[in-house]
Design a protein around this motif. Structure first.
Motif, mmCIF file in Angstrom:
data_model
loop_
_atom_site.group_PDB
_atom_site.id
_atom_site.type_symbol
_atom_site.label_atom_id
_atom_site.label_comp_id
_atom_site.label_asym_id
_atom_site.label_seq_id
_atom_site.Cartn_x
_atom_site.Cartn_y
_atom_site.Cartn_z
ATOM 1 N N GLY A 147 85.095 88.965 84.471
ATOM 2 C CA GLY A 147 84.226 88.950 85.634
ATOM 3 C C GLY A 147 82.977 89.764 85.360
ATOM 4 O O GLY A 147 83.062 90.929 84.950
ATOM 5 N N VAL A 148 81.817 89.163 85.549
ATOM 6 C CA VAL A 148 80.545 89.856 85.385
ATOM 7 C C VAL A 148 79.836 89.816 86.732
ATOM 8 O O VAL A 148 79.714 88.754 87.350
ATOM 9 N N ALA A 149 79.407 90.984 87.191
ATOM 10 C CA ALA A 149 78.819 91.049 88.527
ATOM 11 C C ALA A 149 77.610 91.962 88.544
ATOM 12 O O ALA A 149 77.491 92.888 87.748
ATOM 13 N N VAL A 150 76.726 91.686 89.499
ATOM 14 C CA VAL A 150 75.546 92.505 89.736
ATOM 15 C C VAL A 150 75.787 93.347 90.982
ATOM 16 O O VAL A 150 76.205 92.835 92.019
ATOM 17 N N VAL A 151 75.552 94.653 90.848
ATOM 18 C CA VAL A 151 75.592 95.566 91.993
ATOM 19 C C VAL A 151 74.169 96.081 92.190
ATOM 20 O O VAL A 151 73.703 96.943 91.443
ATOM 21 N N ALA A 162 83.758 94.025 97.708
ATOM 22 C CA ALA A 162 83.174 92.999 98.576
ATOM 23 C C ALA A 162 81.871 93.450 99.231
ATOM 24 O O ALA A 162 80.943 92.652 99.408
ATOM 25 N N ALA A 163 81.779 94.741 99.570
ATOM 26 C CA ALA A 163 80.606 95.216 100.300
ATOM 27 C C ALA A 163 79.410 95.507 99.405
ATOM 28 O O ALA A 163 78.290 95.653 99.905
ATOM 29 N N VAL A 164 79.625 95.619 98.085
ATOM 30 C CA VAL A 164 78.533 96.050 97.210
ATOM 31 C C VAL A 164 78.071 94.998 96.207
ATOM 32 O O VAL A 164 76.978 95.116 95.654
ATOM 33 N N LEU A 165 78.884 93.976 95.962
ATOM 34 C CA LEU A 165 78.510 92.981 94.957
ATOM 35 C C LEU A 165 77.346 92.129 95.430
ATOM 36 O O LEU A 165 77.356 91.583 96.524
ATOM 37 N N GLY A 166 76.345 91.990 94.554
ATOM 38 C CA GLY A 166 75.274 91.058 94.836
ATOM 39 C C GLY A 166 75.609 89.665 94.346
ATOM 40 O O GLY A 166 75.160 88.668 94.907
ATOM 41 N N SER A 167 76.411 89.568 93.293
ATOM 42 C CA SER A 167 76.837 88.280 92.754
ATOM 43 C C SER A 167 77.998 88.514 91.809
ATOM 44 O O SER A 167 78.156 89.603 91.261
ATOM 45 N N GLU A 188 64.810 89.995 76.959
ATOM 46 C CA GLU A 188 65.368 90.840 78.012
ATOM 47 C C GLU A 188 66.084 89.987 79.059
ATOM 48 O O GLU A 188 65.652 88.883 79.379
ATOM 49 N N SER A 189 67.165 90.535 79.578
ATOM 50 C CA SER A 189 67.884 89.852 80.660
ATOM 51 C C SER A 189 67.321 90.291 82.004
ATOM 52 O O SER A 189 66.657 91.322 82.122
ATOM 53 N N GLU A 190 67.608 89.494 83.017
ATOM 54 C CA GLU A 190 67.317 89.840 84.402
ATOM 55 C C GLU A 190 68.605 89.661 85.195
ATOM 56 O O GLU A 190 69.423 88.788 84.873
ATOM 57 N N PRO A 191 68.849 90.481 86.224
ATOM 58 C CA PRO A 191 70.091 90.358 86.992
ATOM 59 C C PRO A 191 70.353 88.945 87.511
ATOM 60 O O PRO A 191 71.495 88.496 87.556
ATOM 61 N N GLY A 192 69.284 88.219 87.849
ATOM 62 C CA GLY A 192 69.445 86.875 88.368
ATOM 63 C C GLY A 192 69.968 85.879 87.361
ATOM 64 O O GLY A 192 70.444 84.801 87.741
ATOM 65 N N ASP A 193 69.904 86.211 86.069
ATOM 66 C CA ASP A 193 70.414 85.295 85.051
ATOM 67 C C ASP A 193 71.916 85.093 85.190
ATOM 68 O O ASP A 193 72.435 84.008 84.924
#
Length: 223
Positions: free
Chosen positions: A81-85, A151-156, A184-189
């Motif tokens: 699982g890879v997630a953005v906070v 659940a409350a902090v994950l952006g994706s 470079e990566s971006e969180p939206g990737d």
């Protein structure tokens, strides 16, 4: 061995010359890169399998499309699982290399999670429980943890079956051979809603000659 400059958190974008069908037009997020090797996940290989079919508790947190992605040809029977906070998290890095690629879910997942925790030591106070930073706002999720912790902090959140791995020096050799662009990566990737177009989108945003590569035809004979 020559010291390796870590590329953790950056993207490997397959060049048109890369012939391996596993990585044709692939965009790989590197989760770990050092002298011992490299590990990452392919961001643009959605499968027909829904997250709800294999990890139902996490399905509600998975972004669209809500399917499992094939992260690479290694350990296809495990999940990452890879997630953005987003917001409020200072600093980058701080993630030790993890055998097997973080917290896999599936056979042996509990043992791997314990090993990862042992190697990490005490979790940094600015990181939510069940999530460990890889780079910036991007991190690995403990899929054995209760989803409500995050659940409350994950952006994706994106779920990957398998991962891409390279032995010591192998990725460096491929870079010398011109198999990959490093950008470079971006969180939206991580959560792109149109992953099939991610290869072109990542190249198009580069402010150099790589932007032109985005126009490369799918069939080189048409060029």
């Amino acid at each position: 061995m020559t010291e390796v400059s870590s590329l953790t958190g950056r993207l490997l974008v397959a060049t048109p010359a890369l012939a391996d069908p596993n990585f044709d037009r692939a965009v790989v997020l590197l989760l770990d890169h050092d002298e011992e090797g490299s590990l990452g996940v392919v961001l643009n290989r959605p499968t027909p399998v829904g997250v709800a079919d294999i990890l139902a508790p996490w399905a509600a947190l998975a972004g669209e499309p809500g399917v499992v992605f094939q992260g690479g040809p290694v350990s296809l029977d495990s999940a990452l699982g890879v997630a953005v906070v987003p917001g409020g998290l200072s600093g980058e890095g701080g993630v030790p290399p993890v055998d097997g690629g973080g917290w896999p879910a599936g056979e042996g997942a509990e043992t791997a999670g314990v090993q990862a925790a042992d190697r990490a030591g005490v979790q940094s106070g600015d990181e939510p429980l069940g999530w460990r930073r890889v780079h910036g706002a991007i991190g690995l999720v403990d899929l054995e943890a209760p989803p409500e912790l995050l659940a409350a902090v994950l952006g994706s959140l994106r779920i990957f079956a398998g991962y891409a791995g390279w032995g010591p020096g192998q990725l460096e050799d491929e870079l010398i051979e011109g198999a990959w662009y490093v950008v470079e990566s971006e969180p939206g990737d991580v959560s792109s809603p149109d992953p099939e177009q991610l290869w072109r989108a990542v190249l198009r945003r580069q402010r150099n000659e790589l932007a032109m590569v985005a126009t490369y035809p799918d069939d080189p004979s048409l060029n």
